[in-house]
Structure formats: structure tokens, C-alpha cells
Design a protein around this motif. Sequence first.
Motif, mmCIF file in Angstrom:
data_model
loop_
_atom_site.group_PDB
_atom_site.id
_atom_site.type_symbol
_atom_site.label_atom_id
_atom_site.label_comp_id
_atom_site.label_asym_id
_atom_site.label_seq_id
_atom_site.Cartn_x
_atom_site.Cartn_y
_atom_site.Cartn_z
ATOM 1 N N PHE A 111 26.177 48.597 17.715
ATOM 2 C CA PHE A 111 27.201 47.551 17.675
ATOM 3 C C PHE A 111 28.298 47.806 18.703
ATOM 4 C CE2 PHE A 111 26.225 45.964 13.215
ATOM 5 C CZ PHE A 111 25.951 44.676 13.648
ATOM 6 N N SER A 112 28.818 49.037 18.728
ATOM 7 C CA SER A 112 29.973 49.334 19.583
ATOM 8 C C SER A 112 29.577 49.440 21.046
ATOM 9 C CB SER A 112 30.658 50.616 19.114
ATOM 10 O OG SER A 112 29.750 51.708 19.087
ATOM 11 N N ALA A 113 28.601 50.323 21.334
ATOM 12 C CA ALA A 113 28.192 50.516 22.727
ATOM 13 C C ALA A 113 27.470 49.296 23.274
ATOM 14 C CB ALA A 113 27.305 51.748 22.839
ATOM 15 N N GLY A 114 26.732 48.592 22.409
ATOM 16 C CA GLY A 114 25.926 47.469 22.867
ATOM 17 C C GLY A 114 26.693 46.179 23.051
ATOM 18 N N THR A 115 27.894 46.105 22.534
ATOM 19 C CA THR A 115 28.666 44.871 22.671
ATOM 20 C C THR A 115 29.935 45.087 23.483
ATOM 21 O OG1 THR A 115 29.792 45.299 20.557
ATOM 22 C CG2 THR A 115 27.819 43.943 20.492
ATOM 23 N N ASP A 116 30.740 46.069 23.098
ATOM 24 C CA ASP A 116 32.058 46.227 23.708
ATOM 25 C C ASP A 116 31.977 46.591 25.188
ATOM 26 O OD1 ASP A 116 35.051 46.402 22.968
ATOM 27 O OD2 ASP A 116 34.691 48.235 24.095
ATOM 28 N N THR A 117 31.236 47.644 25.515
ATOM 29 C CA THR A 117 31.163 48.041 26.920
ATOM 30 C C THR A 117 30.461 46.986 27.764
ATOM 31 O OG1 THR A 117 29.140 49.287 26.459
ATOM 32 C CG2 THR A 117 31.196 50.512 26.392
ATOM 33 N N THR A 118 29.509 46.252 27.158
ATOM 34 C CA THR A 118 28.778 45.233 27.902
ATOM 35 C C THR A 118 29.702 44.088 28.318
ATOM 36 O OG1 THR A 118 26.741 45.781 26.729
ATOM 37 C CG2 THR A 118 26.823 43.653 27.831
ATOM 38 N N TYR A 119 30.468 43.566 27.368
ATOM 39 C CA TYR A 119 31.324 42.436 27.766
ATOM 40 C C TYR A 119 32.524 42.899 28.571
ATOM 41 C CZ TYR A 119 35.222 42.617 24.313
ATOM 42 O OH TYR A 119 36.343 42.946 23.588
ATOM 43 N N THR A 120 32.870 44.202 28.504
ATOM 44 C CA THR A 120 33.931 44.728 29.361
ATOM 45 C C THR A 120 33.536 44.612 30.826
ATOM 46 O OG1 THR A 120 34.648 46.289 27.664
ATOM 47 C CG2 THR A 120 35.302 46.776 29.921
ATOM 48 N N VAL A 121 32.296 44.982 31.136
ATOM 49 C CA VAL A 121 31.812 44.876 32.516
ATOM 50 C C VAL A 121 31.814 43.425 32.967
ATOM 51 C CG1 VAL A 121 29.831 45.251 34.042
ATOM 52 C CG2 VAL A 121 30.417 46.966 32.306
ATOM 53 N N LEU A 122 31.353 42.510 32.119
ATOM 54 C CA LEU A 122 31.309 41.091 32.475
ATOM 55 C C LEU A 122 32.716 40.545 32.721
ATOM 56 C CD1 LEU A 122 29.404 38.645 32.778
ATOM 57 C CD2 LEU A 122 29.818 38.146 30.371
ATOM 58 N N GLU A 123 33.667 40.937 31.871
ATOM 59 C CA GLU A 123 35.044 40.468 32.023
ATOM 60 C C GLU A 123 35.657 40.927 33.345
ATOM 61 O OE1 GLU A 123 38.926 40.393 29.135
ATOM 62 O OE2 GLU A 123 37.978 42.349 29.437
ATOM 63 N N TRP A 124 35.452 42.200 33.702
ATOM 64 C CA TRP A 124 36.013 42.692 34.960
ATOM 65 C C TRP A 124 35.295 42.076 36.159
ATOM 66 C CZ3 TRP A 124 40.591 44.456 35.242
ATOM 67 C CH2 TRP A 124 41.147 45.262 34.247
ATOM 68 N N ALA A 125 33.990 41.858 36.046
ATOM 69 C CA ALA A 125 33.254 41.250 37.155
ATOM 70 C C ALA A 125 33.773 39.839 37.440
ATOM 71 C CB ALA A 125 31.757 41.220 36.841
ATOM 72 N N MET A 126 33.949 39.037 36.396
ATOM 73 C CA MET A 126 34.484 37.685 36.587
ATOM 74 C C MET A 126 35.915 37.724 37.114
ATOM 75 S SD MET A 126 32.336 35.247 36.076
ATOM 76 C CE MET A 126 33.492 33.870 35.888
ATOM 77 N N THR A 127 36.695 38.675 36.646
ATOM 78 C CA THR A 127 38.071 38.803 37.128
ATOM 79 C C THR A 127 38.096 39.098 38.626
ATOM 80 O OG1 THR A 127 38.819 39.619 34.978
ATOM 81 C CG2 THR A 127 40.235 40.072 36.860
ATOM 82 N N GLU A 128 37.267 40.045 39.055
ATOM 83 C CA GLU A 128 37.239 40.393 40.482
ATOM 84 C C GLU A 128 36.699 39.240 41.326
ATOM 85 O OE1 GLU A 128 38.665 42.658 41.910
ATOM 86 O OE2 GLU A 128 38.784 44.470 40.685
ATOM 87 N N LEU A 129 35.711 38.514 40.819
ATOM 88 C CA LEU A 129 35.183 37.370 41.573
ATOM 89 C C LEU A 129 36.223 36.270 41.716
ATOM 90 C CD1 LEU A 129 31.569 37.215 40.090
ATOM 91 C CD2 LEU A 129 32.192 37.816 42.442
ATOM 92 N N LEU A 130 37.025 36.067 40.676
ATOM 93 C CA LEU A 130 38.095 35.069 40.768
ATOM 94 C C LEU A 130 39.200 35.518 41.730
ATOM 95 C CD1 LEU A 130 38.260 34.022 37.024
ATOM 96 C CD2 LEU A 130 37.859 32.469 38.944
ATOM 97 N N ARG A 131 39.386 36.813 41.843
ATOM 98 C CA ARG A 131 40.374 37.341 42.787
ATOM 99 C C ARG A 131 39.848 37.321 44.222
ATOM 100 N NH1 ARG A 131 41.705 42.829 42.241
ATOM 101 N NH2 ARG A 131 43.745 42.486 43.186
ATOM 102 N N HIS A 132 38.522 37.212 44.375
ATOM 103 C CA HIS A 132 37.912 37.263 45.705
ATOM 104 C C HIS A 132 36.965 36.069 45.855
ATOM 105 C CE1 HIS A 132 39.138 41.425 44.789
ATOM 106 N NE2 HIS A 132 39.376 41.509 46.080
ATOM 107 N N PRO A 133 37.516 34.905 46.201
ATOM 108 C CA PRO A 133 36.719 33.664 46.284
ATOM 109 C C PRO A 133 35.520 33.762 47.230
ATOM 110 C CG PRO A 133 39.072 33.182 46.377
ATOM 111 C CD PRO A 133 38.950 34.660 46.475
ATOM 112 N N LYS A 134 35.637 34.536 48.310
ATOM 113 C CA LYS A 134 34.509 34.653 49.237
ATOM 114 C C LYS A 134 33.323 35.329 48.554
ATOM 115 C CE LYS A 134 37.094 34.688 53.604
ATOM 116 N NZ LYS A 134 37.419 35.473 54.832
ATOM 117 N N ALA A 135 33.610 36.358 47.766
ATOM 118 C CA ALA A 135 32.531 37.035 47.029
ATOM 119 C C ALA A 135 31.918 36.090 45.992
ATOM 120 C CB ALA A 135 33.062 38.300 46.356
ATOM 121 N N MET A 136 32.765 35.294 45.334
ATOM 122 C CA MET A 136 32.269 34.314 44.363
ATOM 123 C C MET A 136 31.337 33.317 45.043
ATOM 124 S SD MET A 136 32.319 33.009 41.222
ATOM 125 C CE MET A 136 33.829 33.252 40.251
#
Length: 501
Positions: A301-326
Motif C-alpha cells: 500500500f505505502s510503497a506501491g502508491t505513495d512513492t509512485t504518485y510522488t514521481v508522477l507529481e514531480w514529473a508533471m510539475t517539471e514539465l509545466l515549468r519547462h514547456p519545451k520539454a512538455m
Amino acid sequence: MINFLFHRIICEVSRDMLNLLQLLRQHEIFFISSPLLIFTLLLIFFLALIRPSRKRKLILPPSPAKLPIIGNLHNLGRQPHRSLHVLAQRFGPLMLLRFGNVPVLVVSSADAACEIKKTHDLTFINGPKLSVTRKLLYDYKDVASAPYGEYWRQMRSICVLNLLSNKMVKSYRAIREEETALAMQYIKRIALGRKYNEDKNKFKKLLSDFLELLGTPDVGDYLPWLAWVSHVNGFNAKVDKVAKELDEFLDGVIEEHVNQHNKHANDQKDFVDVLLEIQKQDTVGFPIERTSIKALILDVFSAGTDTTYTVLEWAMTELLRHPKAMKELQKEAGKVSGGKSSISEDDLHNMQYLKAVIKETLRLHPPIPTLLPRVSTKDVKINGYDIVEGTQVIINAWAIGRDPSLWEKPEEFIPDRFLNNPIDFKGHHFELIPFGSGRRICPGMQLAMQINELLLANLVHKFDWTLPDGASERDLDMTECIGFTKHKESPLIAIANQCSF
């Protein structure tokens, strides 16, 4: 002259004592102030200063200045991975601290991490015995915290064979694609202006509290004479409350599966069903208690959900900060989809830029920045330094990911650095070890990355993303939360505009 020296010692001790009191108040460790307490602290400091030194002739790693009794606990801020990174820039990639009574080796280079995780993996195979871990993880019954040995091997084998092996990960493909499609529909309803209400997820809050507590050090683990503090400030009570509520939740999950299995014996089995069947058949050589089953479920539950969506959240954040990469990622998604409305797992093999975005996100934002702590089981030499038995080891993966000797422009989000680059996160390249390495590498790495790649690819393929209220990428708050895993402190809020195909 003697009076002068004695006066100076007392002044120095008093200053250190005041520093300790200020530190404890700053971190809300206790709220008691009395002449007796002050006298006791003063006496302890004084005895520590005049106690004869028993140091052996050891070659120890460099150390920052320590306070009597508390050592370097005052050097830890709200974000230890950042504080330790700053110290390492002054004292080097191998740095010896003391947290109260405990020597702590901080590792901030890929070479030193390789020594710990590869050359001397067995010496650092176990984690420290921490009171919070013991209470929340059923007395070290889960895979992550169980001592190395037969029990750990059997529990890890059960997880891998029945949930995390290549064969099992592939078998869940239909479920992953179905859940991804449901997530896209969920977002689509918002993009079309439809509103809906969702009940608060009690378990999500409980899991958040669980991970926050796991990342909070208990002062009693490092200063046993201050163990009472955790009773006074309510920390122990909060740990006990979360442990009790989690235990009740997991008991409910098990009972639900037992009842459903009795009614529908021919239904497809999930991981909990498999655990109950293994318990019933007693096939691992020793009885599996219910606490072991609950500990394994909690790991998933913990490792399979929390760390997984943490990576997704930071990836989307960085893509929004870098429109060319998006735009580059959206272009790749459109190309491999061949005009389809969604991306399948077959398409992921051809999405090299997607994989580069994930790697760059893990480099800058490892979900657990200092990995799981380890402890040395015997005296050992690391890069010429003596590391004594019982030394706790912290590998700062966050600092390694920002090492300028390894990465050009290390503070910048540049996915292209991983194109045609053999460096991977699977534990063989110590420049990038967000999941650890060696025998105790995270067994769920493959499943987590499969989920993240599929979700991220479809998020950028099906929607154009913008920030609300005309905000620019410079307005995004990158502050990290406190806790075991490092989410954004303020949740990412973005507007999804449906793409046309």
C-alpha cells in the motif's frame, strides 16, 4: 589560572546548554522549564567535557563541530537531505556526524555509495532499530525493515513471486491500462466542466500520517535519557493512534477477503488472497502470522502508491515549468500513438524521451531522498576511513543526483541528458539510485515505473496542460513537504484541456 579555566568551562557549557534548550523548543520537543532540569543538563554537559577520552587511533571521516551530548542533531533542519548536502559541500562526500549517542556516516558521492551498496553490501544489509519503525511496521515484520535472514528472504520471495516478478507485472497489464483509461475519463469530466463530489478517503489521510511519522526521528532513539520527551509532546500517542487505526484497517481488508473467498472460491485471486493461501498451506517452512500478512500489505500500500504518485507529481510539475520539454514529450506521444486516442504499454518501448523525462525527474526528485538508513554490522574501511560497528549510514541520493562532478548543470531539468545515455536507475549506476541498490533494492521498482510511464504518457497525449489564473511556470511552488517521501508541500494544480485527435 585554574579559576579562570573553570569559569571558562562553565561559560562554554552554559552556552551549549542554552543552544540545546533553544533547539528543543524550536522543534517543539518539550515545554518543561525548571531549575532542576537546567541543573541536570548543566551537570551532564560538564561531566561530558571532563570525561577522559577513550578514542582509539582511528582514521575517521571529516566531521563538523559537535555539541556535547546532542552531537550534530542541531545541524538537521526541516529538510535533512538539503542540510546534509550543504554540510557535505564543506566536509566532503564521506562525513561522520553524531546524533546523540549514535555515529552517523553521511554518503554524498556515487563512488562512496558503491562502496556501501556493492563492495560492502552485507556489512550494511540491515536497518537501524528505530522505535517508530517498530511500532508502525509490526516489530520489523515487513520486507523493508525486517533483519536480513531467512524470514526476510521468504517474505521478499513471496512478494516478488506473487506480485512483482516480470511475469506477474506483465499479467497485470490489462488492469493497468483499464485504470489508466478510468483516470483519463475522470480528468475528462473536469475538463468538460462537470463537477462531482468525492467522499474523503480516510485511508489516504491515514497513509499520509503513517509516512510522515516514519520520516520523523524520535529523540529517544539517539538520546535515551530524553525518551520521556516523546510522551510529553504527544509524539508517542500519535504513533500509537496511527498504528492502531492502520491495524484495524488491515484487519478489515483481511476479513473481507476471507469472507469473499468463502463465497466465491473460483474468483481470480489477488495478492491478499495469495498471502492467506500461503498462510493456510504453510509452504514457506515456518508459520506466517497475521501480523506478517498485514506488514506485507502495508508495504504494498505505502510503497506501491505513495512513492509512485510522488514521481508522477514531480514529473508533471517539471514539465509545466519547462514547456519545451512538455511539447517534445507530447510530440513523441502523438507519433507513437499512430492516431489512436490512447497509448498502450506496447507503445512505451518506443518512447525514449518519456523514459528520459522519468529518469531526470528521479535524479532531481528521488521519492526518498536519503534512502532507507542502514547500520554497519562490523568494523569496516570505506575509502580509507575507519567505520566502526553500529554506525548508522545515510546515503543522500538527492545530493548525488545534483553532484556537479557527475552532472552538467545539475540543478536544471534537462531530460535530453539521458538520451543515448546508458545510466539507469536499476541499481547498477550509482549516479542514479532512487530505489537503492544491492540485495535490498526496492523490489517494486519495475511495477512502479510501468505505472508511471503509462500514466504520464497518456496524461500528456490526451490533454494540453496549463496553470490556473494565467500563472506562469515561475509561479510554481517547489517546496517539499516533511515526511518519509518528498511530495510537493502544496499540491500541483493544473488545468486539463482535452486534445482533439
